[in-house]
Design an enzyme around this catalytic site. Structure first.
Site, PDB file in Angstrom:
ATOM      1  N   VAL A   1       0.835  -1.196   0.000  1.00 43.73           N
ATOM      2  CA  VAL A   1       0.000   0.000   0.000  1.00 43.73           C
ATOM      3  C   VAL A   1       0.874   1.253   0.000  1.00 43.73           C
ATOM      4  CG1 VAL A   1      -1.984  -1.068   1.107  1.00 43.73           C
ATOM      5  CG2 VAL A   1      -0.181  -0.086   2.527  1.00 43.73           C
ATOM      6  N   ASP A   2       2.207   1.053  -0.042  1.00 46.77           N
ATOM      7  CA  ASP A   2       3.105   2.209  -0.091  1.00 46.77           C
ATOM      8  C   ASP A   2       3.697   2.328  -1.497  1.00 46.77           C
ATOM      9  OD1 ASP A   2       4.707   0.002  -0.110  1.00 46.77           O
ATOM     10  OD2 ASP A   2       5.788   0.481   1.742  1.00 46.77           O
ATOM     11  N   ASP A   3       4.734   3.126  -1.636  1.00 48.91           N
ATOM     12  CA  ASP A   3       5.300   3.337  -2.979  1.00 48.91           C
ATOM     13  C   ASP A   3       6.364   2.302  -3.298  1.00 48.91           C
ATOM     14  OD1 ASP A   3       3.647   5.435  -3.580  1.00 48.91           O
ATOM     15  OD2 ASP A   3       4.908   6.841  -2.486  1.00 48.91           O
TER      16      ASP A   3
END
Ligand code: PRX
Length: 691
Positions: free
Chosen positions: A560-562
């Site tokens: 859910v992060d980069d």
């Protein structure tokens, strides 16, 4: 039958098997799984022989591991060799940033050595003549093997060489090797003398190697001249040479480069050489004694550093210590694969990643297992190579990544079915969510419907498995990692960090510490605290999304992060962006991941060239080359999308959400673009999509 497995709800978040399971369309292990079957029940025969034969047994052990972790893990740790036992406190931890610095310690005060436990201990218990490693070369027919006795001899010789070259306890050593026998030998030799190894995957570029050399300042770099992967020869020594010369221009000079002559890939004479610094492994190491005393270390002394990608540009040096990691990798390996001493185990991961550390080297060797190590690629000389290797060594446990399953699945069943594979007993998957159709193919075709699949969810940071099936203990669902391992309390939280119960989806966190957890980011404890413990105070945040179904099964949904997961390789968008903007003709870049049939995700880059520079095929190629040289070929973008401008908010933040939709051609889901500083850029980007 499933109803009988239902257990009362004693703990909050306690795993339960719901009675609803009995209503699902199910098969029993051994029967082919149809596309509308949702559940695979363990067969009586498999369960009876399994280490954890039922959900009840698991629950009994799980509950103890949560309610009394100190005694649970102490009992397990006592099966290993400790020169001195740990202190009164088995675990001390603070995972709540609001209560001060994050710290985790397990078995502090205990004195041990992981190399001793992998080798000497197994030899003392009578396994000296058992094969520790079967090495299979890139070329069919090229192979080798080492018994535990022989492996110890080789490790000791290298350990003595390293000591003689000034490597002492606590010093770092960088290992930049392909999957040769010498790779685990080098890791174990470092561990034997208390040195901290940092293995750098041999697909990383010279620039990435420089970054790591500057960060951990190794005393020695261990490499080989070249490797053949499939038909391709890769000159690793050239990469190391340029990394070492660039590092020394940055003030870090490494005095010693030990080079294994891998003559099937390249002759010694063809290798560039720096006298005084470089030494051929084969010339110097065998001169040393095969006896080397162990350097006894504290359980909390560092064992290794492994760099991994995060959401910001600079790779993070994940630090694992000795005692907890040792106990955790050994225990997870044993239970998640239902390991038996007669097993022959093959994990296709490279030791350059955490999977290779924990489940090619340490976990299996701590259990005295026979491990297969494969130098080459799965499609050489053809797509049947894996099953050829399985038959050759009578592999019983086969652990791989979904990307490999999907790529083989595309080639058709015949490459698989022409081999017997009857030795296989347990299959495993790691690195990214495994889609149910790949799971079914793996189960039905590769495993002939008789091998359970352990879909193990974990991370570089966690050291070992966190959520994983225990084969034989409960029914499996295609694509679900199922339930937590002993001692792990996963929770799903909402955006505000509130735990959500029952059927839900959200952010995957862990609310307690486990022995294999990383202890810090090398040289940057503050980054460790902010990256992992401040998003949801009181919890370790994994960066993954997860849902829990009505039966309590966990389904990982991806980062859910980069961070992008390409073929199970973790790549930070910021790293790729900084590689792109380092190109003199690139003004700006934004990178997103898009779904890819085989790789899981692929890298899609939006690039704005410098004013006046026209888009061209040459520029596209040289931008891709820039990523290859800055990071490595595995991080090269699949697509460069020309961008006269990027969608930004008025405060200048790039709206990646919109870029992701454009990249995946979901143009009717762009959402509200009115908040953009210049909404017209979106239209322009769509127009340029296929240029
Ligand atoms: O997103 C998850 C994915 O891989 C990430 C960790 O990457 P790395 O540290 O490189 O370690 C890979 C090998 C453990 C996780 O945050 N991941 C790993 N295993 C799974 C997975 N996603 C879904 N299911 C898995 N079994």
């Amino acid at each position: 039958m499933v109803n009988n497995l239902t257990t009362a709800h004693h703990l909050r978040h306690e795993p339960t098997l719901s009675s609803r399971l009995s209503k699902l369309k199910a098969v029993i292990l051994g029967e082919p799984l149809a596309s509308d079957d949702d559940l695979i029940l363990p067969s009586r025969d498999f369960s009876q022989k399994a280490l954890v034969p039922s959900f009840e047994k698991y629950m009994e052990m799980y509950k103890r591991s949560i309610e009394d972790p100190a005694s649970f893990w102490s009992d397990i740790a006592s099966e290993f060799y400790w020169k001195k036992k740990w202190g009164q406190q088995v675990c001390s931890e603070n995972l709540d940033i609001r209560k001060g610095n994050i710290h985790i310690e397990w078995f502090k005060g205990g004195i041990t050595n992981i190399c001793y436990n992998c080798l000497d201990k197994n030899i003392e218990s009578g396994n000296g003549d058992k094969i520790a490693v079967h090495w299979e070369g890139n070329e069919p027919g090229l192979d080798d093997s080492l018994t535990y006795n022989q492996l110890l001899d080789r490790v000791c010789q290298l350990a003595n060489y390293l000591k003689d070259n000034g490597v002492k306890k606590g010093d770092s050593v960088i290992i930049y090797l392909p999957m040769l026998m010498e790779l685990p030998i080098a890791m174990l030799a470092c561990a034997r003398i208390g040195a901290v190894h940092s293995v750098v995957f041999a697909g990383f570029s010279a620039d990435s190697l420089v970054q790591r050399i500057i960060d951990c300042k190794p005393k020695v770099v261990i490499t080989c001249n070249a490797v053949k992967r499939g038909k391709k020869i890769i000159n690793l020594k050239d990469i190391v040479d340029s990394a070492l010369s660039e590092s020394s221009q940055n003030g870090i000079s490494v005095g010693s480069c030990l080079t294994y002559a891998n003559e099937t890939a390249m002759k010694k004479e063809a290798t560039k050489w720096q006298k005084g610094r470089d030494a051929w492994w084969q010339d110097v190491v065998p001169e040393y004694s095969t006896k080397c005393d162990v350097e006894w270390v504290d359980a909390e002394d560092p064992l290794f550093l492994l760099y991994t990608s995060g959401s910001t540009g600079k790779p993070k040096g994940v630090l694992h210590t000795t005692g907890g990691y040792m106990i955790y990798t050994a225990t997870t390996f044993k239970y998640a694969f239902d390991y038996k001493p007669s097993d022959v185990y093959w994990c296709t991961a490279d030791c350059g990643w955490i999977t290779g550390h924990s489940y090619v080297a340490y976990g299996p060797l701590l259990n005295g297992a026979t491990v297969v190590l494969y130098e080459g690629v799965p499609n050489y000389p053809d797509f049947g190579r894996c099953w050829d290797i399985v038959d050759k060594y009578k592999v019983t446990i086969f652990y791989t990544a979904p990307t490999l399953v999907r790529s083989l699945m595309r080639e058709g069943d015949e490459y698989v079915t022409r081999y017997s594979r009857k030795s296989l007993r347990v299959l495993g998957s790691v690195g990214e969510p495994i889609n149910p159709s790949a799971w079914r193919w793996f189960f039905n075709v590769v495993g002939d419907s008789r091998c359970p699949i352990s879909d193990t969810w974990w991370q570089t940071e966690t050291g070992g498995f966190m959520i994983t099936p225990l084969p034989g203990a409960w029914p499996q669902k295609p694509g679900s990692a199922t339930f937590p391992f002993f001692g792990v309390q996963p929770v799903i939280v909402d955006e505000k960090g509130k735990e959500i119960e029952g059927e839900c989806s959200g952010y995957l966190c862990v609310k307690n510490s486990w022995p294999g957890a990383f202890r810090t980011l090398y040289g940057d404890h503050e980054r460790y605290e902010t990256t992992y413990f401040s998003a949801f105070p009181g919890y370790y945040f994994s960066g993954d999304g997860c849902s829990r179904d009505e039966d309590g099964y966990h389904w990982l949904t991806g980062r859910v992060d980069d961070v992008i997961n390409v073929s199970g390789h973790r790549i930070g968008t910021a790293e790729v962006e900084s590689a792109l903007v380092s190109h003199p003709q690139c003004a700006e870049a934004a990178v997103v991941g898009v779904e890819h049939e085989v790789k899981g995700q692929s890298i899609y880059a939006f690039v704005t060239p410098v004013e006046g520079v026209p888009y061209s095929e040459d520029l596209r190629k040289s931008l891709v080359l820039s990523v290859r040289t800055n990071i490595g070929a595995f991080a090269a973008p699949d697509k460069i999308h020309w961008a006269p401008g990027l969608p930004k908010t008025r405060s200048g933040k790039i709206m990646r959400r919109i870029l992701r939709k454009i990249a995946s051609k979901q143009l009717d889901e762009l959402g509200d673009i009115s908040t953009l500083a210049d909404p017209h850029v979106v239209k322009k980007l769509i127009e340029l999509a296929d240029s």
